[in-house]
Scaffold this active site. Structure first.
Site, PDB file in Angstrom:
ATOM      1  N   LYS A  54       0.919  -1.357  -0.093  1.00 15.34           N
ATOM      2  CA  LYS A  54      -0.139   0.189   0.182  1.00 15.34           C
ATOM      3  C   LYS A  54       0.923   1.270  -0.041  1.00 15.34           C
ATOM      4  CE  LYS A  54      -2.114  -1.066   3.868  1.00 15.34           C
ATOM      5  NZ  LYS A  54      -1.386  -2.503   4.153  1.00 15.34           N
ATOM      6  N   ARG A  93     -10.434   0.168   8.318  1.00 16.24           N
ATOM      7  CA  ARG A  93     -10.041  -1.172   8.768  1.00 16.24           C
ATOM      8  C   ARG A  93     -11.232  -2.081   9.511  1.00 16.24           C
ATOM      9  NH1 ARG A  93      -3.500  -1.993   9.122  1.00 16.24           N
ATOM     10  NH2 ARG A  93      -3.116   0.186   8.199  1.00 16.24           N
ATOM     11  N   ARG A 114      11.607  -5.091   4.981  1.00 18.53           N
ATOM     12  CA  ARG A 114      11.202  -3.815   4.686  1.00 18.53           C
ATOM     13  C   ARG A 114      12.136  -2.930   5.606  1.00 18.53           C
ATOM     14  NH1 ARG A 114       5.347  -1.808   5.497  1.00 18.53           N
ATOM     15  NH2 ARG A 114       5.340  -3.305   7.004  1.00 18.53           N
ATOM     16  N   ARG A 121      11.076  -1.160  11.306  1.00 14.22           N
ATOM     17  CA  ARG A 121       9.673  -0.959  12.027  1.00 14.22           C
ATOM     18  C   ARG A 121       9.776  -1.975  13.161  1.00 14.22           C
ATOM     19  NH1 ARG A 121       4.461   0.148   8.415  1.00 14.22           N
ATOM     20  NH2 ARG A 121       3.560  -1.434  10.066  1.00 14.22           N
ATOM     21  N   ARG A 169      -0.812  -9.085  13.008  1.00 13.05           N
ATOM     22  CA  ARG A 169      -1.501  -8.417  12.059  1.00 13.05           C
ATOM     23  C   ARG A 169      -2.281  -8.760  10.909  1.00 13.05           C
ATOM     24  NH1 ARG A 169       4.088  -5.447  10.652  1.00 13.05           N
ATOM     25  NH2 ARG A 169       3.009  -4.227   9.242  1.00 13.05           N
TER      26      ARG A 169
HETATM   27  P1  AP5 Z   1       4.931  -1.480   1.887  1.00 13.98           P
HETATM   28  O1  AP5 Z   1       4.297  -0.592   0.737  1.00 13.98           O
HETATM   29  O2  AP5 Z   1       5.502  -0.729   3.193  1.00 13.98           O
HETATM   30  O3  AP5 Z   1       3.459  -2.328   2.345  1.00 13.98           O
HETATM   31  P2  AP5 Z   1       2.054  -1.820   3.229  1.00 13.98           P
HETATM   32  O4  AP5 Z   1       0.906  -2.379   2.750  1.00 13.98           O
HETATM   33  O5  AP5 Z   1       2.107  -0.342   3.229  1.00 13.98           O
HETATM   34  O6  AP5 Z   1       2.430  -2.339   4.611  1.00 13.98           O
HETATM   35  P3  AP5 Z   1       2.160  -1.935   6.113  1.00 13.98           P
HETATM   36  O7  AP5 Z   1       3.069  -3.012   6.859  1.00 13.98           O
HETATM   37  O8  AP5 Z   1       2.659  -0.600   6.377  1.00 13.98           O
HETATM   38  O9  AP5 Z   1       0.644  -2.033   6.405  1.00 13.98           O
HETATM   39  P4  AP5 Z   1      -0.103  -2.294   7.582  1.00 13.98           P
HETATM   40  O10 AP5 Z   1      -1.237  -2.122   7.080  1.00 13.98           O
HETATM   41  O11 AP5 Z   1       0.489  -3.463   8.427  1.00 13.98           O
HETATM   42  O12 AP5 Z   1       0.700  -1.062   8.719  1.00 13.98           O
HETATM   43  P5  AP5 Z   1       0.222   0.359   8.873  1.00 13.98           P
HETATM   44  O13 AP5 Z   1       1.437   1.173   8.868  1.00 13.98           O
HETATM   45  O14 AP5 Z   1      -0.680   0.844   8.296  1.00 13.98           O
HETATM   46  O15 AP5 Z   1       5.740  -2.616   1.445  1.00 13.98           O
HETATM   47  C1  AP5 Z   1       5.903  -3.555   2.388  1.00 13.98           C
HETATM   48  C2  AP5 Z   1       7.389  -4.190   2.025  1.00 13.98           C
HETATM   49  O16 AP5 Z   1       7.367  -4.877   0.777  1.00 13.98           O
HETATM   50  C3  AP5 Z   1       8.461  -3.014   1.609  1.00 13.98           C
HETATM   51  O17 AP5 Z   1       9.807  -3.246   2.214  1.00 13.98           O
HETATM   52  C4  AP5 Z   1       8.290  -2.981   0.130  1.00 13.98           C
HETATM   53  O18 AP5 Z   1       9.725  -2.240  -0.537  1.00 13.98           O
HETATM   54  C5  AP5 Z   1       8.095  -4.163  -0.096  1.00 13.98           C
HETATM   55  N1  AP5 Z   1       7.292  -4.331  -1.506  1.00 13.98           N
HETATM   56  C6  AP5 Z   1       6.300  -3.105  -1.862  1.00 13.98           C
HETATM   57  N2  AP5 Z   1       5.416  -3.855  -3.105  1.00 13.98           N
HETATM   58  C7  AP5 Z   1       6.292  -4.711  -3.577  1.00 13.98           C
HETATM   59  C8  AP5 Z   1       6.031  -5.674  -4.667  1.00 13.98           C
HETATM   60  N3  AP5 Z   1       5.258  -5.471  -5.621  1.00 13.98           N
HETATM   61  N4  AP5 Z   1       6.972  -6.562  -4.667  1.00 13.98           N
HETATM   62  C9  AP5 Z   1       7.851  -7.017  -3.914  1.00 13.98           C
HETATM   63  N5  AP5 Z   1       8.157  -6.177  -2.863  1.00 13.98           N
HETATM   64  C10 AP5 Z   1       7.305  -5.056  -2.392  1.00 13.98           C
HETATM   65  O19 AP5 Z   1      -0.462   0.346  10.330  1.00 13.98           O
HETATM   66  C11 AP5 Z   1       0.584  -0.207  11.535  1.00 13.98           C
HETATM   67  C12 AP5 Z   1      -0.155  -0.241  12.587  1.00 13.98           C
HETATM   68  O20 AP5 Z   1      -0.931   0.714  13.053  1.00 13.98           O
HETATM   69  C13 AP5 Z   1      -1.401  -1.403  12.589  1.00 13.98           C
HETATM   70  O21 AP5 Z   1      -0.824  -2.592  12.924  1.00 13.98           O
HETATM   71  C14 AP5 Z   1      -2.176  -0.846  13.806  1.00 13.98           C
HETATM   72  O22 AP5 Z   1      -1.816  -1.264  14.993  1.00 13.98           O
HETATM   73  C15 AP5 Z   1      -2.338   0.618  13.490  1.00 13.98           C
HETATM   74  N6  AP5 Z   1      -3.337   0.998  12.524  1.00 13.98           N
HETATM   75  C16 AP5 Z   1      -3.080   1.516  11.245  1.00 13.98           C
HETATM   76  N7  AP5 Z   1      -4.272   1.873  10.933  1.00 13.98           N
HETATM   77  C17 AP5 Z   1      -5.361   1.598  11.747  1.00 13.98           C
HETATM   78  C18 AP5 Z   1      -6.885   1.734  11.538  1.00 13.98           C
HETATM   79  N8  AP5 Z   1      -7.106   1.974  10.410  1.00 13.98           N
HETATM   80  N9  AP5 Z   1      -7.363   1.090  12.568  1.00 13.98           N
HETATM   81  C19 AP5 Z   1      -6.722   0.496  13.765  1.00 13.98           C
HETATM   82  N10 AP5 Z   1      -5.361   0.494  13.731  1.00 13.98           N
HETATM   83  C20 AP5 Z   1      -4.636   1.065  12.807  1.00 13.98           C
END
Ligand code: AP5
Length: 269
Positions: A73, A149, A184, A212, A223
């Site tokens: 994402k 979410r 990552r 992270r 997660r």
């Molecule tokens: P990346 O692009 O960073 O993936 P992402 O989908 O953004 O992953 P996140 O882990 O950030 O999502 P998440 O939803 O778990 O965490 P968030 O920060 O939102 O890519 C990942 C890796 O893969 C990178 O190394 C990249 O280079 C690689 N990659 C990307 N595309 C690729 C491809 N096509 N091929 C190969 N490699 C690739 O949330 C964190 C925490 O915050 C949650 O756990 C929760 O506690 C809280 N939180 C956030 N939002 C909410 C909400 N709405 N409600 C409640 N809690 C929330």
């Protein structure tokens, strides 16, 4: 056939659908890729087409991107933002900033995030609603990454009359995600996302890279299970505007598919 495997097209999504380049729309909420449009989607696009009098569509300005942890994402948002100039709102980034700043929201969120769990709805909903009401979102459109979410979060947006033009659902099987999570790395100066194997950072960035604290295999499993628990509710809430993207391919190929959808997405004038 997945939209992402179709012959490239630059006209409207309606046209793409009409020629049989069927997107995975609608039935994704049933937990499988039906790769067909729903009647609701079809009629929604027909209404949009009619309201535009057949003119070329404008790109979507209110976009939600959904997908499992590490499905890509954030990576795709960097590319989308540079293409469309939408305001990128990542709830994960907003919460991490709040934790670092030690705000009330940050204090409430920290233990959940450390455990890989979703923070309570009441902690995050107001934060997002307030941010979406800022003038930059109004002027430039927004790209909401990681929200909603849960069904409660989706209902809160709807109650505030905040509706996306388009929901992109990045579909990546769990088996690929753990490797993406643990590899990552982030550049704290630019916010750029890297991967040790799939997208290695340049040598000058390596010394300052961060990892992270929730990017461990163990926390990623938590997660992922939270993600699967709520996915059906999110897809159901946005069934009529959801397009599934095959996120297993390289990031530029994924982006090419997203670009085609964004360029072809029509919004009612
Ligand atoms: P990346 O692009 O960073 O993936 P992402 O989908 O953004 O992953 P996140 O882990 O950030 O999502 P998440 O939803 O778990 O965490 P968030 O920060 O939102 O890519 C990942 C890796 O893969 C990178 O190394 C990249 O280079 C690689 N990659 C990307 N595309 C690729 C491809 N096509 N091929 C190969 N490699 C690739 O949330 C964190 C925490 O915050 C949650 O756990 C929760 O506690 C809280 N939180 C956030 N939002 C909410 C909400 N709405 N409600 C409640 N809690 C929330």
């Amino acid at each position: 056939m997945l939209m992402t495997t179709c012959t490239p097209f630059r006209s409207t999504l309606l046209l793409a659908l009409a020629v049989g380049c069927a997107a995975t729309i609608g039935a994704v909420q049933q937990g499988h890729a039906a790769h067909t449009r729903t009647p609701a989607r079809s009629s929604a696009f027909a209404r949009m087409e009619a309201s535009r009098g057949g003119a070329m569509p404008r790109a979507a300005r209110k976009v939600i991107i959904a997908g499992a942890p590490a499905s890509g994402k954030g990576t795709q948002c960097e590319l989308i933002k540079s293409q469309l100039g939408l305001v990128h709102l990542s709830t994960g980034d907003m919460l991490r900033a709040a934790v670092q700043a030690g705000t009330k929201v940050g204090l409430a969120a920290k233990e959940y995030m450390d455990g890989g769990k979703l923070v309570p709805d009441e902690v995050i909903i107001d934060l997002v609603r307030e941010r979406l009401a800022q003038p930059d979102c109004e002027a430039n459109g927004w790209l909401l990454d990681g929200f909603p979410r849960t069904a409660v979060q989706a209902a809160a947006l709807r109650a505030a009359q905040i509706e996306p033009d388009l929901v992109l659902y990045l579909n990546v099987p769990d088996s690929m995600l753990i490797e993406r999570v643990v590899g990552r790395r982030l550049d704290p100066e630019t916010g750029r996302i890297y991967h040790l194997t799939f997208d290695p950072p340049p040598s000058d960035v390596v010394p300052r890279m961060t990892h992270r604290s929730d990017d461990t295999a163990e926390k990623a499993q938590v997660r992922l299970s939270q993600f699967h628990e709520h996915l059906g509710a999110i897809l159901a809430a946005y069934q009529s505007v959801t397009v599934e993207i095959d996120g297993t391919r390289g990031k530029q190929d994924v982006f090419a598919s997203i670009s085609r959808v964004l360029e072809g997405s029509a919004i009612a004038a």
